[in-house]
Design a protein around this motif. Structure first.
Motif, mmCIF file in Angstrom:
data_model
loop_
_atom_site.group_PDB
_atom_site.id
_atom_site.type_symbol
_atom_site.label_atom_id
_atom_site.label_comp_id
_atom_site.label_asym_id
_atom_site.label_seq_id
_atom_site.Cartn_x
_atom_site.Cartn_y
_atom_site.Cartn_z
ATOM 1 N N THR A 110 0.851 -1.178 0.000
ATOM 2 C CA THR A 110 0.000 0.000 0.000
ATOM 3 C C THR A 110 0.891 1.233 0.000
ATOM 4 O O THR A 110 2.122 1.114 -0.030
ATOM 5 C CB THR A 110 -0.933 0.007 1.235
ATOM 6 N N THR A 111 0.280 2.399 0.046
ATOM 7 C CA THR A 111 1.038 3.635 0.248
ATOM 8 C C THR A 111 0.924 4.007 1.716
ATOM 9 O O THR A 111 -0.176 3.967 2.297
ATOM 10 C CB THR A 111 0.481 4.775 -0.628
ATOM 11 N N TYR A 113 1.909 6.762 4.860
ATOM 12 C CA TYR A 113 2.145 8.195 5.023
ATOM 13 C C TYR A 113 2.617 8.554 6.430
ATOM 14 O O TYR A 113 2.187 7.960 7.420
ATOM 15 C CB TYR A 113 0.848 8.975 4.773
ATOM 16 N N HIS A 134 -2.869 4.236 3.376
ATOM 17 C CA HIS A 134 -3.879 4.859 2.522
ATOM 18 C C HIS A 134 -5.294 4.416 2.896
ATOM 19 O O HIS A 134 -6.241 5.217 2.872
ATOM 20 C CB HIS A 134 -3.590 4.502 1.056
ATOM 21 N N PRO A 140 -9.855 8.926 0.387
ATOM 22 C CA PRO A 140 -8.591 9.567 0.028
ATOM 23 C C PRO A 140 -8.369 9.760 -1.474
ATOM 24 O O PRO A 140 -7.493 10.518 -1.880
ATOM 25 C CB PRO A 140 -7.542 8.612 0.592
ATOM 26 N N ALA A 143 -4.086 6.738 -4.718
ATOM 27 C CA ALA A 143 -2.743 6.808 -4.097
ATOM 28 C C ALA A 143 -1.690 6.933 -5.199
ATOM 29 O O ALA A 143 -1.902 6.455 -6.314
ATOM 30 C CB ALA A 143 -2.500 5.557 -3.268
ATOM 31 N N PRO A 144 -0.573 7.551 -4.895
ATOM 32 C CA PRO A 144 -0.240 8.199 -3.625
ATOM 33 C C PRO A 144 -0.733 9.640 -3.585
ATOM 34 O O PRO A 144 -0.828 10.298 -4.612
ATOM 35 C CB PRO A 144 1.290 8.149 -3.615
ATOM 36 N N SER A 171 5.464 10.245 1.936
ATOM 37 C CA SER A 171 4.903 8.903 1.782
ATOM 38 C C SER A 171 5.962 7.924 1.303
ATOM 39 O O SER A 171 7.048 8.317 0.858
ATOM 40 C CB SER A 171 3.740 8.932 0.795
#
Length: 203
Positions: A110-111, A113, A134, A140, A143-144, A171
């Motif tokens: 995933t991303t 942060y 994320h 949101p 991503a990113p 990130s």
């Protein structure tokens, strides 16, 4: 007559000496009590310092059980550290974490942060909180997200986090892990999150 005066003088001297010894002992006891009280207070302060994690200079209160991974997050197919791997943490998200041995309880793609925010309900701003993934953000988008973007956090890693408006500091898209760890001051399961660059293999 002279003999009577001498005996009386000796008795008086003996009484004064015993009285002085008693005072000295009392003073010593008082000193010991003060010393013990000071030590107790010092120990209390030390205990508070070592059990309070800090992030960006602010207190944190991570739960002992971080709970399951957020809905929608993708498990890593072939992570460097599979679930069950014993590792050494090099992150310093909280006191006692750097150098602690841990067990991988989840690995995800995933991303991830770093965020800064003010806790819901008030409190000092939290800066560079690592990490939020994320899938722990409210709507949101793709991503990113860019550095500086404003987001709403949908995770409760600590009090006042869920629902807080945050700013993305930076990130990473490296594999991110949940870990179980024990330090001198805490035992945590499913701690979120530690990135791959914050982990080393256990000897």
């Amino acid at each position: 007559m002279k003999r009577t005066i001498t005996i009386a003088a000796l008795a008086l001297t003996s009484t004064l000496v015993l009285s002085a010894c008693s005072d000295d002992a009392s003073d010593s006891d008082n000193a010991d009590t003060v010393s013990a009280t000071a030590t107790s207070a010092d120990n209390g302060e030390t205990h508070e310092d070592t059990t309070t994690a800090e992030d960006g200079g602010h207190d944190m209160d991570h739960p002992e059980d971080g709970g399951p991974a957020p809905e929608g997050i993708v498990e890593a197919v072939d992570p460097t550290y599979p679930v069950g791997s014993e590792v050494i943490l090099t992150a310093d998200h909280m006191p006692g974490m750097d150098g602690a041995q841990a067990t991988i309880s989840g690995a995800f793609d995933t991303t991830t942060y770093s965020v800064s925010y003010t806790p819901v309900g008030g409190g000092e701003p939290i800066t560079d909180h690592r990490w939020v993934v994320h899938e722990e953000l409210v709507d949101p988008g793709q991503a990113p997200l860019s550095d500086g973007a404003e987001v709403v956090i949908d995770a409760e890693h600590m009090s006042g986090m869920k629902g807080a408006t945050a700013t993305i500091d930076y990130s990473t898209d490296e594999t991110v892990y949940m870990v179980d760890l024990t330090t001198d001051d805490m035992t945590m399961t499913n701690h979120k999150w530690v990135t791959e660059s914050e982990i080393e293999p256990a000897e």
